[in-house]
Structure formats: structure tokens, C-alpha cells
Write an enzyme that holds these catalytic residues in place. Structure first.
Site, PDB file in Angstrom:
ATOM      1  N   GLN A 150      -4.352  -1.639   9.841  1.00 38.21           N
ATOM      2  CA  GLN A 150      -4.463  -3.205   9.274  1.00 38.21           C
ATOM      3  C   GLN A 150      -5.092  -4.264   9.375  1.00 38.21           C
ATOM      4  O   GLN A 150      -4.935  -4.365  11.400  1.00 38.21           O
ATOM      5  CB  GLN A 150      -3.577  -3.276   8.547  1.00 38.21           C
ATOM      6  CG  GLN A 150      -3.108  -4.710   7.789  1.00 38.21           C
ATOM      7  CD  GLN A 150      -3.537  -4.506   6.793  1.00 38.21           C
ATOM      8  OE1 GLN A 150      -3.728  -3.599   5.855  1.00 38.21           O
ATOM      9  NE2 GLN A 150      -3.592  -5.784   6.267  1.00 38.21           N
ATOM     10  N   LYS A 202       0.812  -0.724  -0.171  1.00 36.29           N
ATOM     11  CA  LYS A 202       0.414  -0.026  -0.100  1.00 36.29           C
ATOM     12  C   LYS A 202       0.573   1.145   0.452  1.00 36.29           C
ATOM     13  O   LYS A 202       0.304   2.316  -0.258  1.00 36.29           O
ATOM     14  CB  LYS A 202      -0.914   0.197   0.521  1.00 36.29           C
ATOM     15  CG  LYS A 202      -1.917  -1.274   1.192  1.00 36.29           C
ATOM     16  CD  LYS A 202      -2.688  -1.311   2.250  1.00 36.29           C
ATOM     17  CE  LYS A 202      -3.646  -2.583   2.008  1.00 36.29           C
ATOM     18  NZ  LYS A 202      -4.745  -2.897   3.525  1.00 36.29           N
ATOM     19  N   ASP A 211     -11.146   2.343   4.470  1.00 30.09           N
ATOM     20  CA  ASP A 211     -10.565   1.091   4.245  1.00 30.09           C
ATOM     21  C   ASP A 211     -12.652   1.013   3.614  1.00 30.09           C
ATOM     22  O   ASP A 211     -13.117  -0.278   3.753  1.00 30.09           O
ATOM     23  CB  ASP A 211     -10.438   0.040   5.205  1.00 30.09           C
ATOM     24  CG  ASP A 211      -8.888  -0.288   4.745  1.00 30.09           C
ATOM     25  OD1 ASP A 211      -8.992  -0.670   4.198  1.00 30.09           O
ATOM     26  OD2 ASP A 211      -8.711  -0.607   5.444  1.00 30.09           O
TER      27      ASP A 211
END
Ligand code: GUN
Length: 293
Positions: free
Chosen positions: A96, A52, A119
Site C-alpha cells: 500500500q 481490500k 497492482d
């Protein structure tokens, strides 16, 4: 059979994003900035986050990586999230997953400011998605929609079977495929670990999206001729012949299933690269305040 080349589509879309960033810079705008929080030392998570950050560099975004030891307290993590929520320089951020067991995932996700939740995991964004309102769509389902769109795969009126009901993939995917939109307008069956006689559903499917994390789960006897198969599985299997010591295996028994398909995603190089592009797009939207203003 046509191979869905996620790597190629992702590269194309990344180039487009990079151009838009250049344009923003030329117009004196702010450079989009994505931050990531990584807790502990999970090998797969490390790779995902590194990818990312790398993708941010490729398209000209700023990025920040905040790393914490496995024993970080929930309170300290919540404080960090508050700090990022309040940081005007950061447009969007992700935490994450998975997180260590002593941390309540929902508490963490609920603390993320919805306007920075690139997200799309916060209930505000999930709720907006369900109601077909402007929102951040979770990266993996969003990436899959983009692939379907890119290959002009007809979804209207088709029967889509989603296997797996995770918050991150299966559950949102089932909603998105049923929504009034394009891609969308499918009749959706959501199968999961308690589904009886799963094969009777997959055999009826025009589109199968497998997100179980069970390598080789979908076999040729479960797929009808001409189906579209999207494989979200990405399990590490020990393989001493590889530099990394492991190979990546999807949820589809690819060699036997592929000949029956009209379209199929490979693993790796299918859905994986698209999730990162989807995250970049959400971050671009965040920087432009397109979803929340
Ligand atoms: N873990 C697996 N997939 C994801 C994802 O899309 N976002 C985050 N934050 N964690 C993940």
C-alpha cells in the site's frame, strides 16, 4: 444525465467473482490468495487496506495483511517482499502506498515479482500495458475501464482529457484510453500541473477523467454539454457532522457540473468501489495464471 453507480456495478462484479471462486473450489482448485503490506499509520491507507481485506472475504478469497511500523528499514521490507514472492500459497500482493519517506518506492516496487504484482505497478506490467500485451492493469484505471464498459459508453474516436499524470492513475489512464481496444481508441490529451490554459482542452473533451486530488477542481465552465465526467478524487475534508469526522470530496464540483453531463461518477460511490473489484479480478487472474504462466 445518468449517474454512474460504481457501488452497484462493483457489487455485481463481486458476485460474479464469488461464483467463479465457488466453481474453482468445487473443481478442487486453489482458493485465490491476496496479501497486502501496510507500513505505518496513514488513516486513508488503513481504510483502503481494510476494505481490500473485507472484499476478499466477500468473494471467498484468502487474504493476509502484513503490518509494519513506520520505521521499518528498507532492507527488512525488501526481505518481506522476497518471502512473499517465494510463497506459493500467495497468488498476488500489494504494497500500500504511500510509503514513509526513508523508503525508496521504486526499489520496493521493482522487487515485487511481476507475476504477483496485482497492482500493476512493476515496470514489467506497465511496459506490457503500453505495448497492449497481457498484464495486470493498475486497479484504478482498470476499474474505470470496467465502468465505461458497463455503461456502454462509446470511446472510439472521442477526445478524452485526462487531468493528472500520476503513476497510479493519470499516466496509465491516458495510455489505456489511447490504446487500440474497447474501451480505448480515443484521442487523448494528458493535462497536468504545468498545462497552460487547461480549460481550452477540457472544453473540447467528450470524456474527462480527473485524478488530481484537488477538491472541486473541475467546475461547470470547464465542461461542454453532454460530456462524460469520471472523478477519481477522494480527499478527506474535515466535517464534524460525520461519524468519522471527515467527508470525502472529489475533484469535480459535482452539483454544478452534473447537469451538463451525459454520464458522471459521484464521490463516494463512483470510481472507489471499482478499484477494489479490479484488484480482485487481477488476483483471480494471478491464481489462474492467466497473465504469466
Ligand atoms: N495508494 C493509493 N492507491 C493505491 C493503489 O491502488 N495501490 C496501492 N498499493 N497503494 C495505493
Amino acid at each position: 444525465m445518468e449517474l454512474i453507480n460504481g457501488k452497484e456495478v462493483a457489487a455485481l462484479l463481486k458476485d460474479k467473482i464469488a461464483l467463479q471462486v465457488l466453481e474453482m473450489k468445487e473443481n478442487g482448485g486453489k482458493v485465490p490468495h491476496l496479501a497486502a503490506i501496510l507500513v505505518g499509520e496513514n488513516g486513508a491507507s488503513e481504510t483502503y487496506v481494510a476494505n481490500k481485506v473485507k472484499a476478499c472475504e466477500q468473494v471467498g478469497f484468502d487474504s493476509s495483511l502484513f503490518r509494519f511500523a513506520n520505521d521499518i528499514s528498507e532492507k527488512t521490507l525488501l526481505e518481506k517482499i522476497q518471502e512473499i514472492n517465494d510463497d506459493d500459497n500467495i497468488d498476488g500482493f500489494i504494497v500500500q502506498l504511500p510509503l514513509p519517506k526513508h523508503i525508496a518506492v521504486d526499489k520496493i516496487i521493482n522487487a515485487i515479482k511481476p507475476s504477483k504484482d496485482v497492482d500493476g505497478f512493476h515496470p514489467e506490467n506497465t511496459g506490457r500495458m503500453v505495448k497492449n500485451l497481457p498484464c495486470y492493469i493498475a486497479a484504478t484505471p482498470f476499474g474505470i475501464l470496467k465502468l465505461i464498459e458497463h455503461y456502454n459508453i462509446e470511446t472510439k474516436g472521442k477526445h478524452c482529457v485526462v487531468i493528472g499524470r500520476s503513476n497510479i492513475v493519470g499516466s496509465p489512464m491516458s495510455i489505456l484510453m489511447a490504446r487500440d481496444g474497447n474501451p480505448g481508441n480515443c484521442t487523448v490529451t494528458l493535462c497536468h500541473s504545468r498545462t497552460q490554459n487547461l480549460r481550452q482542452f477540457t472544453l473540447m473533451a467528450d470524456i474527462i477523467i480527473v485524478a488530481l486530488g484537488k477538491p472541486g477542481f473541475l467546475t461547470h465552465d470547464m465542461v461542454k454539454e453532454g460530456a462524460v465526467v469520471i472523478d477519481v478524487g477522494l480527499t478527506r475534508i474535515e466535517d464534524s457532522s460525520k461519524k468519522t469526522g471527515f467527508a470525502l470530496k472529489g475533484d469535480v464540483e459535482y452539483d454544478q457540473v452534473a447537469p451538463k453531463c451525459s454520464f458522471i461518477t459521484p464521490v463516494p460511490g463512483g470510481v472507489g468501489p471499482m478499484t477494489i473489484v479490479a484488484l480482485l479480478e487481477n488476483t483471480l487472474k494471478a491464481a489462474r495464471k492467466e497473465v504469466y504462466n
